[in-house]
Design a protein around this motif. Structure first.
Motif, PDB file in Angstrom:
ATOM      1  N   ARG A  96       0.797  -1.353   0.090  1.00  0.00           N
ATOM      2  CA  ARG A  96      -0.089   0.106  -0.227  1.00  0.00           C
ATOM      3  C   ARG A  96       0.857   1.123   0.027  1.00  0.00           C
ATOM      4  O   ARG A  96       0.621   2.295  -0.841  1.00  0.00           O
ATOM      5  CB  ARG A  96      -0.851  -0.059   1.069  1.00  0.00           C
ATOM      6  N   PHE A  97       1.867   1.393   0.902  1.00  0.00           N
ATOM      7  CA  PHE A  97       2.848   2.487   1.070  1.00  0.00           C
ATOM      8  C   PHE A  97       3.624   2.875  -0.227  1.00  0.00           C
ATOM      9  O   PHE A  97       4.374   3.531  -0.197  1.00  0.00           O
ATOM     10  CB  PHE A  97       3.506   2.522   2.276  1.00  0.00           C
ATOM     11  N   GLU A  98       3.722   1.761  -1.336  1.00  0.00           N
ATOM     12  CA  GLU A  98       4.441   1.846  -2.508  1.00  0.00           C
ATOM     13  C   GLU A  98       4.020   3.194  -3.044  1.00  0.00           C
ATOM     14  O   GLU A  98       4.606   3.442  -4.173  1.00  0.00           O
ATOM     15  CB  GLU A  98       4.485   0.610  -3.258  1.00  0.00           C
ATOM     16  N   GLN A  99       2.698   3.330  -3.098  1.00  0.00           N
ATOM     17  CA  GLN A  99       1.959   4.288  -3.875  1.00  0.00           C
ATOM     18  C   GLN A  99       1.878   5.685  -3.133  1.00  0.00           C
ATOM     19  O   GLN A  99       2.004   5.801  -1.779  1.00  0.00           O
ATOM     20  CB  GLN A  99       0.490   3.966  -4.305  1.00  0.00           C
ATOM     21  N   GLY A 100       2.341   6.834  -3.636  1.00  0.00           N
ATOM     22  CA  GLY A 100       2.488   7.993  -3.155  1.00  0.00           C
ATOM     23  C   GLY A 100       3.768   8.345  -2.440  1.00  0.00           C
ATOM     24  O   GLY A 100       4.453   7.401  -2.169  1.00  0.00           O
ATOM     25  N   ALA A 101       4.027   9.411  -1.951  1.00  0.00           N
ATOM     26  CA  ALA A 101       5.330   9.912  -1.340  1.00  0.00           C
ATOM     27  C   ALA A 101       5.028  10.222   0.075  1.00  0.00           C
ATOM     28  O   ALA A 101       4.002  10.984   0.271  1.00  0.00           O
ATOM     29  CB  ALA A 101       5.922  11.112  -2.118  1.00  0.00           C
ATOM     30  N   TRP A 102       5.767   9.588   0.939  1.00  0.00           N
ATOM     31  CA  TRP A 102       5.303   9.507   2.350  1.00  0.00           C
ATOM     32  C   TRP A 102       6.392  10.251   3.396  1.00  0.00           C
ATOM     33  O   TRP A 102       7.542  10.097   2.977  1.00  0.00           O
ATOM     34  CB  TRP A 102       5.037   8.095   2.985  1.00  0.00           C
ATOM     35  N   THR A 103       6.111  10.767   4.221  1.00  0.00           N
ATOM     36  CA  THR A 103       6.962  11.465   5.225  1.00  0.00           C
ATOM     37  C   THR A 103       6.362  11.192   6.700  1.00  0.00           C
ATOM     38  O   THR A 103       5.554  10.395   6.755  1.00  0.00           O
ATOM     39  CB  THR A 103       7.368  13.016   4.793  1.00  0.00           C
ATOM     40  N   GLN A 104       7.051  11.829   7.479  1.00  0.00           N
ATOM     41  CA  GLN A 104       6.669  11.963   9.142  1.00  0.00           C
ATOM     42  C   GLN A 104       6.603  13.303   9.824  1.00  0.00           C
ATOM     43  O   GLN A 104       7.444  14.010   9.351  1.00  0.00           O
ATOM     44  CB  GLN A 104       7.416  10.788   9.849  1.00  0.00           C
ATOM     45  N   LEU A 105       5.702  13.224  10.816  1.00  0.00           N
ATOM     46  CA  LEU A 105       5.684  14.527  11.587  1.00  0.00           C
ATOM     47  C   LEU A 105       6.145  14.105  12.861  1.00  0.00           C
ATOM     48  O   LEU A 105       7.283  13.306  13.238  1.00  0.00           O
ATOM     49  CB  LEU A 105       4.380  15.194  11.599  1.00  0.00           C
ATOM     50  N   VAL A 106       5.461  14.314  13.997  1.00  0.00           N
ATOM     51  CA  VAL A 106       5.774  14.137  15.334  1.00  0.00           C
ATOM     52  C   VAL A 106       5.743  12.550  15.655  1.00  0.00           C
ATOM     53  O   VAL A 106       6.557  12.171  16.458  1.00  0.00           O
ATOM     54  CB  VAL A 106       4.808  15.163  16.410  1.00  0.00           C
ATOM     55  N   THR A 107       4.812  11.859  15.693  1.00  0.00           N
ATOM     56  CA  THR A 107       4.443  10.625  16.217  1.00  0.00           C
ATOM     57  C   THR A 107       5.171   9.743  15.396  1.00  0.00           C
ATOM     58  O   THR A 107       5.071   8.433  15.839  1.00  0.00           O
ATOM     59  CB  THR A 107       2.754  10.231  16.031  1.00  0.00           C
ATOM     60  N   GLY A 108       5.565   9.861  13.868  1.00  0.00           N
ATOM     61  CA  GLY A 108       6.112   8.897  13.007  1.00  0.00           C
ATOM     62  C   GLY A 108       5.113   8.134  12.170  1.00  0.00           C
ATOM     63  O   GLY A 108       5.571   7.261  11.211  1.00  0.00           O
ATOM     64  N   SER A 109       3.821   8.406  12.284  1.00  0.00           N
ATOM     65  CA  SER A 109       2.789   7.645  11.563  1.00  0.00           C
ATOM     66  C   SER A 109       2.861   8.225  10.223  1.00  0.00           C
ATOM     67  O   SER A 109       3.138   9.671   9.871  1.00  0.00           O
ATOM     68  CB  SER A 109       1.458   7.947  11.980  1.00  0.00           C
ATOM     69  N   PHE A 119      -3.381  15.210   9.691  1.00  0.00           N
ATOM     70  CA  PHE A 119      -3.198  15.630  10.959  1.00  0.00           C
ATOM     71  C   PHE A 119      -2.600  14.358  11.665  1.00  0.00           C
ATOM     72  O   PHE A 119      -2.981  13.208  11.546  1.00  0.00           O
ATOM     73  CB  PHE A 119      -4.828  15.525  11.562  1.00  0.00           C
ATOM     74  N   ASP A 120      -1.519  14.592  12.435  1.00  0.00           N
ATOM     75  CA  ASP A 120      -0.785  13.637  13.198  1.00  0.00           C
ATOM     76  C   ASP A 120      -1.197  13.533  14.603  1.00  0.00           C
ATOM     77  O   ASP A 120      -1.504  14.667  15.128  1.00  0.00           O
ATOM     78  CB  ASP A 120       0.672  14.198  13.249  1.00  0.00           C
ATOM     79  N   CYS A 121      -1.709  12.356  15.114  1.00  0.00           N
ATOM     80  CA  CYS A 121      -2.305  12.056  16.352  1.00  0.00           C
ATOM     81  C   CYS A 121      -1.882  11.258  17.140  1.00  0.00           C
ATOM     82  O   CYS A 121      -1.241  10.113  16.831  1.00  0.00           O
ATOM     83  CB  CYS A 121      -3.819  12.045  16.100  1.00  0.00           C
ATOM     84  N   GLU A 122      -2.145  11.340  18.491  1.00  0.00           N
ATOM     85  CA  GLU A 122      -1.987  10.186  19.598  1.00  0.00           C
ATOM     86  C   GLU A 122      -3.289   9.859  19.957  1.00  0.00           C
ATOM     87  O   GLU A 122      -4.430  10.817  20.267  1.00  0.00           O
ATOM     88  CB  GLU A 122      -1.359  10.842  20.798  1.00  0.00           C
ATOM     89  N   ILE A 123      -3.619   8.641  20.038  1.00  0.00           N
ATOM     90  CA  ILE A 123      -4.934   7.991  20.401  1.00  0.00           C
ATOM     91  C   ILE A 123      -4.903   7.941  21.831  1.00  0.00           C
ATOM     92  O   ILE A 123      -4.202   7.334  22.760  1.00  0.00           O
ATOM     93  CB  ILE A 123      -5.116   6.676  19.833  1.00  0.00           C
ATOM     94  N   GLU A 124      -5.939   8.804  22.343  1.00  0.00           N
ATOM     95  CA  GLU A 124      -6.033   9.141  23.799  1.00  0.00           C
ATOM     96  C   GLU A 124      -7.035   8.304  24.569  1.00  0.00           C
ATOM     97  O   GLU A 124      -6.966   7.559  25.572  1.00  0.00           O
ATOM     98  CB  GLU A 124      -6.295  10.555  24.230  1.00  0.00           C
ATOM     99  N   HIS A 125      -8.364   7.744  23.700  1.00  0.00           N
ATOM    100  CA  HIS A 125      -9.359   7.114  24.287  1.00  0.00           C
ATOM    101  C   HIS A 125      -9.892   6.317  23.184  1.00  0.00           C
ATOM    102  O   HIS A 125      -9.923   6.503  21.881  1.00  0.00           O
ATOM    103  CB  HIS A 125     -10.555   7.986  24.817  1.00  0.00           C
TER     104      HIS A 125
END
Length: 171
Positions: A96-109, A119-125
């Protein structure tokens, strides 16, 4: 038609008439990199910035999102229809990740570099509701498209088909 009991198929047919943005939701962490196409994403509050993301518990990626406790919501533009289809397919995560260009922000997602906004997020609940998990996600970083001239169109899903929204300036 009004019924005393709403059947799942009736509900799905009715919800197909609710226009929704198309997003690719990704995670990366101890359980690896994974992603899926989602339309069940919405704002909860701006203080603190929080999104709600729904994911089917039978999804093969579900356990990975629970374990990683982070995710990124990548809002797709009209030109991303093939990426939406790829992340909704039976392909393995790496493919799946072979398509598109990907980078990361804070969480690494993974963040799709040319998403309308990510939107880079941490799952809280996490709340289980029927067949789905509802993730309440605190936004820790935002990356908007560099193309802010009004020429981009958003990708939406309506009546079981993709459509484009937004106004393209033709000058």
């Amino acid at each position: 038609m009004i019924k005393d009991r709403i059947e799942a198929t009736d509900f799905r047919d009715a919800m197909s008439l609710l226009t929704t943005a198309v997003n690719v939701v990704t995670t990366e962490g101890v359980s690896g990199v994974h992603g899926f196409t989602a339309s069940a994403v919405c704002s909860v509050t701006d203080t603190p910035p929080t999104l709600l993301v729904c994911m089917n518990q039978t999804s093969r990626s579900h356990a990975y999102f629970i374990e990683n406790r982070t995710l990124s919501v990548n809002v797709l533009g009209a030109h991303h229809e093939s990426i939406s289809n790829t992340f909704a397919s039976k392909l393995q995560s790496a493919e799946r990740f072979e398509q598109g260009a990907w980078t990361q922000l804070v969480t690494g997602s993974p963040i799709l570099e040319d998403a309308l906004v990510s939107f880079d997020c941490e799952i809280e609940h996490i709340q289980e509701v029927g067949t789905h998990s509802v993730f309440m996600c605190r936004v820790v970083a935002i990356k908007q498209s560099e193309q802010q001239d009004g020429s981009e169109e958003g990708l939406v899903y309506f009546n079981r088909a993709y459509s484009r929204v937004g106004q393209v300036d033709i000058a």
